[in-house]
Each structure stands twice: as C-alpha cells, then as structure tokens.
Design an enzyme around this catalytic site. Structure first.
Site, PDB file in Angstrom:
ATOM      1  N   SER A  88       0.785  -1.394   0.156  1.00 10.08           N
ATOM      2  CA  SER A  88       0.185  -0.017   0.115  1.00 10.08           C
ATOM      3  C   SER A  88       0.556   1.381  -0.048  1.00 10.08           C
ATOM      4  CB  SER A  88      -0.923  -0.147   1.016  1.00 10.08           C
ATOM      5  OG  SER A  88      -1.801  -0.748   1.310  1.00 10.08           O
TER       6      SER A  88
ATOM      7  N   HIS B  63      -4.651  -2.040  -4.511  1.00  8.46           N
ATOM      8  CA  HIS B  63      -4.306  -3.391  -4.796  1.00  8.46           C
ATOM      9  C   HIS B  63      -5.456  -4.220  -4.507  1.00  8.46           C
ATOM     10  CE1 HIS B  63      -3.821  -4.362  -0.646  1.00  8.46           C
ATOM     11  NE2 HIS B  63      -3.097  -3.238  -0.387  1.00  8.46           N
TER      12      HIS B  63
END
Length: 528
Positions: A114, A382
C-alpha cells in the site's frame, strides 16, 4: 466424474425443491431484459457529451485492498442487507460513467504493497515497496537515500493552487495511504520516532507523524485513527487510560496534537477525538479540523460503537462541508482502509462491510457535490487473494455455503475462499468441516489453500471508476501513477496548466446553475 455429477444433481435438486426461485418473476420475460438494455444504451449515448469543465473540486476514494472480486461481493452484500437477492444491486461507484483498469505493480514488486501504490496514485510516480513520497531511487529503510528523492503529492499541488485539502481514513492517519499525501519516508512503518532505528534519527530522517504536522502545516482537514503516535511516550490515552498499549509512543516528548492546537487557536481550528465532538461542530465555524478517534486504526464498521465512533460517511460529510467553503475548491482523499485489514485476517465479513460503508460515503459525497465541477474517482491500491464461487444459487448469502460439496473429500465449503491466509485449518488430518461451525459469525476466517499468518495481497489490476470533469481520460488499461495526473489536468493544478484557457474557464460560469440541477437529479435517483 460420476460422483461429481451426482453431487451437482443433488445440490440442484435440493436448491430447486425449496420453492420459488430467488429472483423476481419479471426476469422470466425477455421484455424485462430488452427494455433494461435499451435504457442503458440510451444512457450510454449521452456519455458521449463529454464533460470538459474545469474541476473545481477533486475527490479520490481509495478502497484499500478493494479488488474487483471485493467490489462484486460488496455489491451483493449491499443488496442482501436491503432484503434483496443482491446480485442485481447497484453500488454508488457502479453509477459512475467511466471505468478503467490500473496496473498496480511496484517498481520492485509484482504484487504491491500500500505504500508504493499510494505514492503512485497520489504523487504520480511509481515507487518501491514500503516507501512513501519518494521515488524508486530511494531504498527501503535506508535513511540516506531519502534526500533528493522526495516527490510531492496532488494534495500538495492542490494546496499550492489555493484549494482546501483534506484526508479522511479509517486507518491511522500515519498509515501508508494517507502518509503518501504529505510525507517522504523510506519506511512506511516509521509512524513515530519510537519505530525508527537510532541511526535513521541521527541521520536526520523524520517520523511520519512529525511530517504530518510539519511538512504541509495547513492541511485543512485530517480525520482517522493513530492518536498514540502523536503523544509523548507513556501518556495515557484519553479514551482508554488503563490500556497501556494505547499509550503515547513518542520518544522526543513532543505532543503533536497540542502543537497543532496552539498553531490553529486563532484560525478556527478544532481538535476532536469522538463522534459527539465531531457532530457538534458547525462546519461554517471551522476552517481547520484534526479528528483522531482511536489510538491506532479505527474500529471495524461491524464493531463500531455508533454512540462514540463516527462512521466513514459521517466523517466525509463533515469534511466536505468544511472544505467546500473555499471558493477555489478542494481536494479530498478518502480511504476505506480497513477493507484491507479484514482480508488480511481472512475475515471477509469485516472486509465487505467496510466496502459497503465506503460506498455509502461515496453516495453522501455525491449529494454534497456536483458532477459539473467535481471530479470523483474511486479505485483501489491493490487486490487480495479473495474470491467467491462454487456454482452458487442466485440469492445465496454471500457468506453462505456453496450449493455443492467437494467431490474429493465430500465436505461442504463456503462460497468465499482465500488463496492463502490464517483460515487454513486441518482437523484429524483433513479439511475442517465448515458445516460444524458458525461460518456466518463476524470473525469467521474463511478457508484458504495455503497457511499464512496474514493473507496476502494479489497482483491483479484494479478498477478505476470516474465521474465529473475530464473523467473520460480515465479509460482503458493504464499505469496506476496516471491517476493523479488526470485529476491535476482536470483541475488545472500542478504541472498541467497550459490547457487552462479562457474557453474552459468560460464553461465554468455555467456550473452554479448546473450544480443545482445535478443535485436535484442525484436526490431523485436515490429516491427512485
């Protein structure tokens, strides 16, 4: 194969013998589907009238870990929470006219984290795993590689252009996604100086919490969790004074909340730490807001104390009402950050309820803004190794059992499964029989193929939903770092200003009237 066929036949017989199929009677008529398709076609034709206005406002909704399977499952859950079958439900993000895909890999990782992804969709530059606000020339955890490799975010570009800016998250405000908006750190885990190695501190690197207060000192709105990283070490938490693990962590003795409060005391600045304080504010009397509601991450939506803890929707509502007072407009980053955490724990129920709550926040933002002057983008950083399948019948609970059993071990399985994670369980040398446990429980960990303490991210592309000025530029399959460049172009900020002619600014003059029309249409759509 005969056993497999028999199992399917039996499961279909059982499903079919339960009475009326769980879908509306009108769906049997071809006219229903043909009419719907024609209506969609007419709507699609109007999309060709591209919105090329200047974006006064920019909103980025980031569902951390919200891959396409999570979006689909959240859609079904939203419908089922409303008493519907679920599959036919429309999410707020589903209503956006433009959808594209973003490639999520980091410069050094096929399956990203992230931090590197946040640097891409906020700073416009792909980066290494574990680093925020620095280019790929910076090496994770090596302080000496920070200087000279810093990259700025669209939040900074917007602030420099005179817009108000805000960050709202359900994680710590110093977590990977929000930190890329304001910090430059070669390690995403350097939340406070307590988490940093001595050599990094001696070399002059700053922890992320300190950068939140110092780097862009006038961020108009910051809301989320992470109190303990802002207070001196061993300071008892205001909400949980007896739980020492929630105590302040800062070794430098600085009280960053007090520093912020002192700086903002004459600027209509307010610090709040619970829901009642937040909702008692009059946005017209607030220019700066720091709301830190938990020592670490905010609680899951399923666990949230609705009396003391604000929801993501409530935070977004207050944020926009404060930010929109600026005649120059605003930029707002909103992160549904705990979708990711639910998946890491293989607690799909937690993750999907977080996604549904973020969708509510998207709807609220839509009512408070206009598509004529506000570019709104919804995406993910993601995906996860999360899936659901098994020839499930229409209307089956998204958390329920598949309509068949395994033809290998003759045991049932839940529709939701993970490729890896803590849900891997063996009982007497064989797969656990899920029918003997409460798989509908909030903290149930779905079965996985490979045992891991924490379920992992996945490497597939993520969806990018867009509406508003220049939303059509988000099309096809693009690199993730393309997103902030489109948003900046639409708003005439950052390096994208050459195209900002008087013709486009003349278009903006129509927006007040169109804004009112858009708001009425949005309300009507929700009521229908």
């Amino acid at each position: 194969m005969k056993v497999f066929g028999l199992l399917i036949a039996c499961s279909c017989f059982i499903s079919g013998s339960l009475g009326t199929p769980p879908f509306p009677e009108q769906e049997k008529d071809p006219k229903f589907w043909n009419t719907m398709a024609q209506q969609t076609l007419k709507s699609a034709l109007t999309v060709q009238n591209l919105n090329k206005n200047t974006a006064k406002n920019l909103i980025l909704f980031l569902g951390d870990g919200m891959g396409v399977p999570t979006v689909t499952a959240a859609r079904i859950l939203k419908g089922q929470l409303n008493g519907q079958s679920g599959e036919e439900t429309v999410l707020e993000m589903d209503k956006f006219p433009f959808v594209s895909l973003a490639k999520t890999y980091n410069t050094d990782a096929q399956v990203p984290d992230s931090a590197g992804t946040a640097t891409a969709f906020l700073c416009g530059v792909k980066a290494n795993e574990g680093t925020v606000g620095v280019s790929a020339a910076a090496v994770r955890s090596q302080c000496s590689t920070t200087k000279g490799n810093e990259v700025t975010s669209i939040l900074r570009w917007a602030k420099d252009a005179g817009k108000s800016v805000g960050i709202v998250t359900t994680t710590r405000v110093v977590h990977a996604t929000p930190s890329a908006a304001y910090a430059h750190s070669v390690d995403r885990d350097w939340y406070s100086d307590n988490e940093m190695p001595a050599e990094a501190l001696q070399a002059g690197c700053k922890d992320i919490a300190r950068q939140l207060i110092e780097n862009i000192p006038n961020i108009d709105v910051v809301m989320g969790g992470g109190r303990k990283y802002l207070f001196p070490q061993n300071t008892p938490d205001v909400e949980y004074p007896t739980k020492t693990y929630n105590n302040g962590t800062r070794k430098d003795g600085r009280n960053l909340v007090q520093e912020w409060t002192d700086r903002m005391k004459d600027k209509k600045g307010h610090y709040v730490w619970n829901k009642s304080q937040l909702l008692s504010l009059n946005p017209n009397d607030v220019d700066y807001l720091l709301g830190i509601f938990e020592p670490s991450d905010m609680t899951y939506e399923l666990d949230r104390n609705t009396e003391t803890d604000p929801s993501l929707t409530e935070m977004v509502d207050v944020a926009i009402k404060i930010l929109k007072k600026n005649q120059e407009g605003f930029y707002l980053l909103v992160e549904g950050g705990r979708i990711d955490h639910g998946h890491h724990e293989s607690k799909a129920k937690k993750a999907l309820h977080e996604a549904v709550e973020m969708d509510r926040a998207i709807g609220r933002a839509g009512l408070l803004t206009s598509v004529y002057d506000t570019l709104t983008v919804v995406t993910a950083d993601h995906s996860h190794v999360f899936t659901f399948g098994g020839y499930i019948r229409r209307g089956n609970s998204i958390f329920g059992l598949a309509s068949m059993v395994s033809d290998i071990d003759q045991k049932p399985f839940t529709s939701i499964l993970y490729g890896n994670g803590p849900g891997y369980k063996m009982v007497n040398g064989t797969r656990e029989n899920v029918s003997t446990i409460n798989y509908m429980e909030d903290n149930y960990q779905a079965q996985s193929a490979v045992p891991l303490t924490s379920e992992s991210h996945a490497g597939d592309d993520v969806a990018v939903f867009a509406k508003g000025p220049m939303a059509h530029l988000l099309h096809g399959v693009q690199e993730q770092n393309y997103i902030p460049h489109v948003m900046a172009y639409a708003a005439c900020i950052g390096q994208n200003r050459d195209h900002c002619t008087s013709t486009r600014s003349g278009t903006v003059g129509l927006q007040p009237v169109l804004s009112s029309i858009a708001t009425l249409l949005a309300v009507a759509q929700l009521l229908c």
